[in-house]
Design an enzyme around this catalytic site. Structure first.
Site, PDB file in Angstrom:
ATOM      1  N   LEU A   1      -6.578  11.224   8.026  1.00  0.00           N
ATOM      2  CA  LEU A   1      -5.337  11.640   7.367  1.00  0.00           C
ATOM      3  C   LEU A   1      -4.246  11.779   8.416  1.00  0.00           C
ATOM      4  O   LEU A   1      -3.107  11.359   8.224  1.00  0.00           O
ATOM      5  CB  LEU A   1      -5.549  12.972   6.640  1.00  0.00           C
ATOM      6  CG  LEU A   1      -6.661  12.980   5.583  1.00  0.00           C
ATOM      7  CD1 LEU A   1      -6.736  14.347   4.908  1.00  0.00           C
ATOM      8  CD2 LEU A   1      -6.418  11.912   4.531  1.00  0.00           C
TER       9      LEU A   1
ATOM     10  N   ARG B   1     -22.128  12.911  12.888  1.00  0.00           N
ATOM     11  CA  ARG B   1     -22.418  12.138  11.674  1.00  0.00           C
ATOM     12  C   ARG B   1     -23.383  10.972  11.913  1.00  0.00           C
ATOM     13  O   ARG B   1     -24.330  10.785  11.161  1.00  0.00           O
ATOM     14  CB  ARG B   1     -21.112  11.566  11.111  1.00  0.00           C
ATOM     15  CG  ARG B   1     -20.215  12.615  10.524  1.00  0.00           C
ATOM     16  CD  ARG B   1     -18.935  12.004   9.983  1.00  0.00           C
ATOM     17  NE  ARG B   1     -18.104  13.066   9.411  1.00  0.00           N
ATOM     18  CZ  ARG B   1     -16.890  12.882   8.896  1.00  0.00           C
ATOM     19  NH1 ARG B   1     -16.361  11.677   8.870  1.00  0.00           N
ATOM     20  NH2 ARG B   1     -16.215  13.880   8.391  1.00  0.00           N
TER      21      ARG B   1
ATOM     22  N   ALA C   1      -0.565   6.243   4.588  1.00  0.00           N
ATOM     23  CA  ALA C   1       0.153   5.450   5.570  1.00  0.00           C
ATOM     24  C   ALA C   1       1.349   4.743   4.924  1.00  0.00           C
ATOM     25  O   ALA C   1       2.476   4.832   5.417  1.00  0.00           O
ATOM     26  CB  ALA C   1      -0.789   4.439   6.217  1.00  0.00           C
TER      27      ALA C   1
ATOM     28  N   HIS D   1     -21.620   8.348   6.520  1.00  0.00           N
ATOM     29  CA  HIS D   1     -21.565   9.808   6.411  1.00  0.00           C
ATOM     30  C   HIS D   1     -22.928  10.331   5.963  1.00  0.00           C
ATOM     31  O   HIS D   1     -23.490   9.830   5.000  1.00  0.00           O
ATOM     32  CB  HIS D   1     -20.476  10.176   5.398  1.00  0.00           C
ATOM     33  CG  HIS D   1     -20.042  11.585   5.489  1.00  0.00           C
ATOM     34  ND1 HIS D   1     -20.855  12.638   5.136  1.00  0.00           N
ATOM     35  CD2 HIS D   1     -18.881  12.135   5.906  1.00  0.00           C
ATOM     36  CE1 HIS D   1     -20.189  13.772   5.327  1.00  0.00           C
ATOM     37  NE2 HIS D   1     -19.002  13.487   5.797  1.00  0.00           N
TER      38      HIS D   1
ATOM     39  N   GLY E   1       0.823  -1.209   0.000  1.00  0.00           N
ATOM     40  CA  GLY E   1       0.000   0.000   0.000  1.00  0.00           C
ATOM     41  C   GLY E   1       0.850   1.248   0.000  1.00  0.00           C
ATOM     42  O   GLY E   1       1.847   1.341   0.722  1.00  0.00           O
TER      43      GLY E   1
HETATM   44  C1  FAD Z   1     -14.404  10.755  -0.119  1.00  0.00           C
HETATM   45  C2  FAD Z   1     -13.561  10.665   1.104  1.00  0.00           C
HETATM   46  C3  FAD Z   1     -13.165  11.820   1.758  1.00  0.00           C
HETATM   47  C4  FAD Z   1     -12.378  11.756   2.905  1.00  0.00           C
HETATM   48  N1  FAD Z   1     -12.002  12.912   3.519  1.00  0.00           N
HETATM   49  C5  FAD Z   1     -11.215  12.868   4.617  1.00  0.00           C
HETATM   50  C6  FAD Z   1     -10.796  14.080   5.253  1.00  0.00           C
HETATM   51  O1  FAD Z   1     -11.117  15.177   4.825  1.00  0.00           O
HETATM   52  N2  FAD Z   1     -10.000  13.979   6.340  1.00  0.00           N
HETATM   53  C7  FAD Z   1      -9.601  12.781   6.833  1.00  0.00           C
HETATM   54  O2  FAD Z   1      -8.856  12.765   7.807  1.00  0.00           O
HETATM   55  N3  FAD Z   1      -9.979  11.623   6.245  1.00  0.00           N
HETATM   56  C8  FAD Z   1     -10.787  11.634   5.151  1.00  0.00           C
HETATM   57  N4  FAD Z   1     -11.178  10.460   4.563  1.00  0.00           N
HETATM   58  C9  FAD Z   1     -10.624   9.174   5.041  1.00  0.00           C
HETATM   59  C10 FAD Z   1      -9.178   8.980   4.535  1.00  0.00           C
HETATM   60  O3  FAD Z   1      -9.064   9.473   3.228  1.00  0.00           O
HETATM   61  C11 FAD Z   1      -8.721   7.532   4.523  1.00  0.00           C
HETATM   62  O4  FAD Z   1      -9.050   6.912   5.714  1.00  0.00           O
HETATM   63  C12 FAD Z   1      -7.195   7.424   4.358  1.00  0.00           C
HETATM   64  O5  FAD Z   1      -6.774   8.177   3.263  1.00  0.00           O
HETATM   65  C13 FAD Z   1      -6.726   5.996   4.239  1.00  0.00           C
HETATM   66  O6  FAD Z   1      -5.343   5.981   3.948  1.00  0.00           O
HETATM   67  P1  FAD Z   1      -4.497   4.637   3.922  1.00  0.00           P
HETATM   68  O7  FAD Z   1      -3.108   5.033   3.599  1.00  0.00           O
HETATM   69  O8  FAD Z   1      -4.733   3.898   5.167  1.00  0.00           O
HETATM   70  O9  FAD Z   1      -5.113   3.746   2.764  1.00  0.00           O
HETATM   71  P2  FAD Z   1      -5.420   4.026   1.207  1.00  0.00           P
HETATM   72  O10 FAD Z   1      -5.168   5.410   0.816  1.00  0.00           O
HETATM   73  O11 FAD Z   1      -6.765   3.454   0.962  1.00  0.00           O
HETATM   74  O12 FAD Z   1      -4.337   3.164   0.467  1.00  0.00           O
HETATM   75  C14 FAD Z   1      -4.405   1.786   0.342  1.00  0.00           C
HETATM   76  C15 FAD Z   1      -3.212   1.316  -0.457  1.00  0.00           C
HETATM   77  O13 FAD Z   1      -3.128  -0.090  -0.375  1.00  0.00           O
HETATM   78  C16 FAD Z   1      -2.944  -0.655  -1.637  1.00  0.00           C
HETATM   79  N5  FAD Z   1      -3.497  -2.005  -1.567  1.00  0.00           N
HETATM   80  C17 FAD Z   1      -4.655  -2.414  -0.990  1.00  0.00           C
HETATM   81  N6  FAD Z   1      -4.780  -3.745  -1.070  1.00  0.00           N
HETATM   82  C18 FAD Z   1      -3.681  -4.196  -1.698  1.00  0.00           C
HETATM   83  C19 FAD Z   1      -3.220  -5.482  -2.077  1.00  0.00           C
HETATM   84  N7  FAD Z   1      -3.897  -6.601  -1.796  1.00  0.00           N
HETATM   85  N8  FAD Z   1      -2.047  -5.573  -2.742  1.00  0.00           N
HETATM   86  C20 FAD Z   1      -1.309  -4.458  -3.037  1.00  0.00           C
HETATM   87  N9  FAD Z   1      -1.705  -3.227  -2.677  1.00  0.00           N
HETATM   88  C21 FAD Z   1      -2.869  -3.098  -2.022  1.00  0.00           C
HETATM   89  C22 FAD Z   1      -3.590   0.294  -2.596  1.00  0.00           C
HETATM   90  O14 FAD Z   1      -3.026   0.167  -3.869  1.00  0.00           O
HETATM   91  C23 FAD Z   1      -3.252   1.637  -1.937  1.00  0.00           C
HETATM   92  O15 FAD Z   1      -1.963   2.029  -2.346  1.00  0.00           O
HETATM   93  C24 FAD Z   1     -11.979  10.507   3.414  1.00  0.00           C
HETATM   94  C25 FAD Z   1     -12.375   9.339   2.780  1.00  0.00           C
HETATM   95  C26 FAD Z   1     -13.182   9.412   1.639  1.00  0.00           C
HETATM   96  C27 FAD Z   1     -13.667   8.147   1.024  1.00  0.00           C
END
Ligand code: FAD
Ligand code: SF4
Ligand code: FES
Lengths: 250, 637
Positions: free
Chosen positions: B440, B329, B43, B265, B39
């Protein structure tokens, strides 16, 4: 409007080793509230139910921000609507009986992988060549230590809004990547944090753009016109200026 | 069995004490240690770049064509940090307290305090990378207040904060890729964790372009694979977001924490038809000036303009006079559902309520409303074709975020040694409900500032472990299994498309394990899911082959995992005989219909252990011990 119909001509190509061709599909039970990609979903479901392979296309956020979707619709990257990605385009912008042609991005540096999917990794390599500020985690000063005028912040933001979709390349008759590259260069060059590597960065990125085989910019303005984030062509001028500045100094 | 490994000492000094005592790994040894990161969202990208800068060998994977396209890119509103730049009384403690309370007292004090502590470093780091946050005229960073808190601690970059933060992390990652310290594998999907002697030592991945199976060794494996909201089929998550990586980890012994905690939401664009593929979020900020209502008369089909004031029910203002349209929410979402279920919904599907700006426009003027919400109105208009300046928006709640995820200890390690989980993929710091702008923060805190320290505790003991050959039988076996599963999927050649089965799953989950839940429906859903699982494995049709780009095959694998996850979520929802945060059990409500939390019996994290195919999972409880804050009931009346 419900149950309206369109005639599609879609580029089908098994892989990068085979020749592709247009295939016709008629769809006649569309709803105007569908998005363009949902229209393709409907078509794909139909193909699957008749045991055919669905059309491969790239998509993820479907909100116009990830830069995945990439189709040339009736000759225009991302379709007819200004400042809009393919995924944000809805069927009510089309009329009953319309003919719609869908093709992948066409550019030497973006070879077709399958159907509408192309390889855009050259963009990643351009960023890797210098599209960053060298700062290790934990070594940053306080966020407010460097004041940045609202004007500079907005200028940097406008450039940073690029989603890396590649429509600018697809729109350009020279397949130039100048709009994409210049947006990143301008963002970082306009901020105090970006100064130490300013010259090195522009030279490295422009050189990498050449290595990747993108064409030269001849100022046709097609990129700006088709860019879904309406990134300004002004940044290309800025990039050229930065490049010369770096070379004179260097 | 569950050891949360929370360091001893005062809440406010735990993290600094930990950091000064955690064993270090020498630079020479780091070179010989390989870390796999799955991922590249906020993160994963932040962890990969930070660990590579420290000298570890990193291999990073994502399924998109570029790390820059992870789902994090879509976050809009902003990111919290306890900087107190606005001098409005914010502090680390206040952010900690708000997060614990917002999570309805179902998260760990020590983790949340650490999150609040490192929040300030995140902003510094991002600014240094060139992230163009909004600025004041004087050049300092601007803040806004978000999600009903009393201080302005949210940093933002227009409505594209996630994009700008991710591009910052992506640039740091790109720098390490160019140096050769991160090897990046785009268009690769992780299909299993490889376990050797009870420790996670690698993964099996499939190259999505060629269909080739690959074996990768790592001294440690980090999952940063995001949330699982798409178990509901329709959600605001990106189309590709999935649970597969976390699910494989679960099946290899990593416990799954609080799976039923999902956030719905309240302000999303409603479903328009059965072709709907995803839902679009409309920012929470709209509720600052918009008023929510439905007609007083059931099934009223008049144009909203023709419904006079005294025939409108501003139900949030009626039920919650103190907070009105600004209730949290979960409460706003449930109230909308209640009205629509009773037959008062509007629009063609009747599953929508109005969000009306008529009064705001007449008191503030159209220009002010335009300056505040212009881009959102435009987005709404693009999707629906309606003009919110003249006709009220139609909105309905949608699945948005999953608080549940892999159970992790203080070090962010799962219950499998050497296997870590960061970002939305872990069960995290948000308890039963996440506050706006905190995901975030958590993703970047985990990746930039927490994991790079905590992973040292495990790796410092592993410096003598030689790299294990991927010819080792454990790798060979795991690859065989992953390959076999895809072959099976292709061989079924049934009649149902993956998409249609995913829709069926989504409907079961939404109807029974969505905004409100009850024992009878949950038990029913358990039966329905078992049937669906059978129908999937006997009747799915996956076209194409295994040795090419095959998006249907990818989807099939993910949906198969979602079906199993759905079952676990239902077990969890059945166990929790209380209502808290996003989990509302109809049997447990006050006379006025508000959530009734049961602290005496349910102040624990549910950690579920996989017990084998078709066996009931086993529940372990991590008791939550509140030393600093005293849980109270929320009231918004
Ligand atoms: C529309 C929307 C608006 C939002 N707005 C906000 C906000 O304003 N403020 C806030 O704090 N949060 C917000 N959130 C929540 C926040 O965006 C997410 O919780 C956060 O970005 C998740 O980040 P992450 O790095 O954990 O995962 P993600 O960004 O989901 O990344 C997952 C990664 O894992 C990889 N991956 C997954 N499975 C596999 C696999 N099996 N093999 C290889 N790669 C894989 C993907 O390719 C990707 O790179 C929002 C969410 C949404 C949906
Ligand atoms: S400049 Fe515009 S068209 Fe080009 S990659 Fe960026 S967003 Fe796409
Ligand atoms: S699918 Fe993300 S921009 Fe179109």
């Amino acid at each position: 409007m419900e149950n309206f119909s369109i005639k599609l001509k879609v580029w089908r190509q098994k892989n990068n080793k085979t020749q592709g061709k247009f295939v016709d599909y008629d769809i006649d039970d569309l709803n105007e509230h569908m998005s363009f990609l949902e229209m393709l979903d409907v078509l794909n479901e139909r193909l699957i139910s008749s045991r055919e392979e669905p059309i491969a296309f790239e998509h993820d956020c479907r909100e116009g921000i990830c830069g995945s979707c990439s189709m040339v619709i009736n000759g225009k990257p991302h379709g007819p609507l200004k400042g809009t990605t393919t995924c944000q385009l809805h069927m009510y912008h089309f009329n009953d009986g319309d003919n719609i042609t869908i093709e992948p991005w066409r550019a030497k540096s973006f070879p077709v992988i399958k159907d509408l999917v192309v390889d855009r990794t050259p963009f990643d390599r351009i960023i890797q060549s210098g599209g960053y500020i060298s700062v290790n985690t934990g070594s940053a000063p306080d966020g407010n230590a460097i004041p940045i005028s609202q004007e500079d912040a907005l200028y940097a933001f406008d450039a940073a809004a690029c989603i890396g979709c590649g429509a600018c390349v697809a729109a350009c008759k020279n397949a130039s990547a100048s709009l994409f590259v210049s947006a990143k260069i301008s963002q970082l060059a306009s901020l105090p944090q970006g100064q130490p590597e300013r010259d090195k960065r522009v030279v490295a990125m422009v050189d990498q753009m050449e290595v990747e085989g993108f064409g030269h910019c001849t100022n046709t303005g097609a990129c700006e016109a088709e860019c879904p984030k309406e990134i300004s062509q002004e940044y290309i001028r800025k990039m050229n200026w930065e490049y010369h500045r770096a070379n004179i100094k260097g | 069995m569950l050891d949360s490994r929370i360091p001893p000492g005062d809440l406010s000094s735990k993290w600094s004490d930990f950091k000064s005592k955690v064993p270090l790994v020498s630079p020479a040894n780091k070179q010989n240690l390989d870390i796999i990161i799955i991922g590249t969202g906020l993160a994963g990208a932040s962890a990969a770049s930070s660990l590579a800068e420290m000298g570890y060998n990193v291999k990073a994977f994502c399924f998109q064509d570029s790390p820059r396209r992870a789902h994090s890119i879509a976050a809009q509103g902003g990111i919290n940090a306890a900087k107190n730049y606005q001098n409005d009384g914010d502090s680390v403690y206040r952010l900690f307290y708000d997060t614990i309370k917002g999570g309805d007292y179902r998260s760990r004090e020590a983790n949340v305090h650490r999150l609040a502590e490192v929040s300030t470093n995140i902003i510094d780091q991002c600014v240094a990378q060139g992230v163009p946050f909004a600025r004041e005229y004087g050049g300092t960073l601007d803040n806004r207040s978000f999600g009903g808190v009393q201080v302005s601690r949210t940093f933002y970059a227009r409505g594209q904060t996630g994009q700008q933060l991710l591009l910052g992390a992506y640039s740091a990652l790109s720098r390490q890729i160019s140096k050769g310290s991160v090897q990046m594998y785009n268009r690769h999907e992780m299909l299993d964790v490889v376990m050797i002697d009870g420790v996670a030592r690698g993964i099996i991945a499939r190259n999505l372009l060629t269909g080739q199976y690959e074996r990768h060794f790592g001294h440690a494996v980090v999952l940063a694979t995001g949330g699982y909201g798409n178990v509901f089929y329709l959600s605001t998550n990106a189309m590709g977001s999935n649970v597969t990586a976390a699910w494989k980890a679960y099946k290899k012994g990593a416990m799954f924490g609080n799976p039923c905690f999902t956030q719905i939401h309240p302000t999303c664009i409603p479903v328009s038809g059965d072709y709907q593929s995803k839902l679009t979020l409309m920012s929470e900020s709209l509720r600052n000036d918009g008023r929510i209502w439905v007609p007083i008369k059931k099934g009223d089909t008049r144009d909203p303009k023709d419904i006079p004031e005294d025939e409108r029910d501003y139900y949030l203002e009626r039920r919650y006079p103190a907070f009105g349209n600004l209730v949290p929410r979960d409460i706003a979402s449930r109230a909308a559902k209640e009205r629509c279920d009773e037959g008062y919904g509007v629009g063609s599907t009747k599953m929508a309520v109005y969000l009306d700006f008529k009064d705001a426009i007449s008191s503030l003027g159209e220009d002010t409303v335009r300056s505040r919400y212009g881009n959102l109105f435009q987005m709404y208009n693009k999707i629906t074709g309606d003009d919110p300046y003249h006709t009220p928006m139609r909105i309905y709640p949608a699945v948005h975020y999953t608080m549940g995820g892999l159970w992790v200890d203080y070090n962010l390690m799962t219950s499998v040694p050497g296997l870590y989980s960061i970002g939305e993929s872990n069960f995290s710091d948000h308890g039963a409900n996440r506050l706006g702008a905190s995901a975030l923060m958590q993703g970047l805190a985990d990746g930039y500032f927490v994991l790079p320290y905590t992973i040292g505790e495990f790796l410092s003991k592993d410096i003598r472990t030689e790299r294990i050959s991927t010819e080792d039988e454990h790798f060979v076996k795991a690859e065989k299994k992953a390959r076999k599963r895809n072959e099976t999927l292709l061989e079924i050649k049934g009649t149902k498309s993956v998409e249609s089965l995913h829709r069926e799953l989504g409907k079961i989950m939404w109807d029974n394990c969505g905004m409100s839940r009850n024992e009878k429906d949950l038990k029913n859903a358990l039966v329905q899911i078992k049937d669906l699982k059978n129908s999937f494995w006997s009747d799915v049709f996956v076209p194409g082959s295994d040795n090419e780009l095959n998006t249907e095959l990818e989807k099939a694998g993910r949906v198969a995992d979602f079906i199993e996850l759905g079952e676990l979520m239902i077990y969890d929802a059945l166990d929790r005989n209380e209502s808290c945060g996003g989990h509302f059990r109809e049997e447990y409500q006050t006379e006025e219909g508000e959530a009734f939390r049961d602290d005496e019996n349910y102040t624990y994290v549910s950690a579920w252990e996989f017990k084998g195919k078709d066996k009931e999972p086993k529940l372990h409880k991590e008791d939550l011990d509140y030393k600093e804050v005293t849980p109270t009931q929320r009231s918004y009346k």
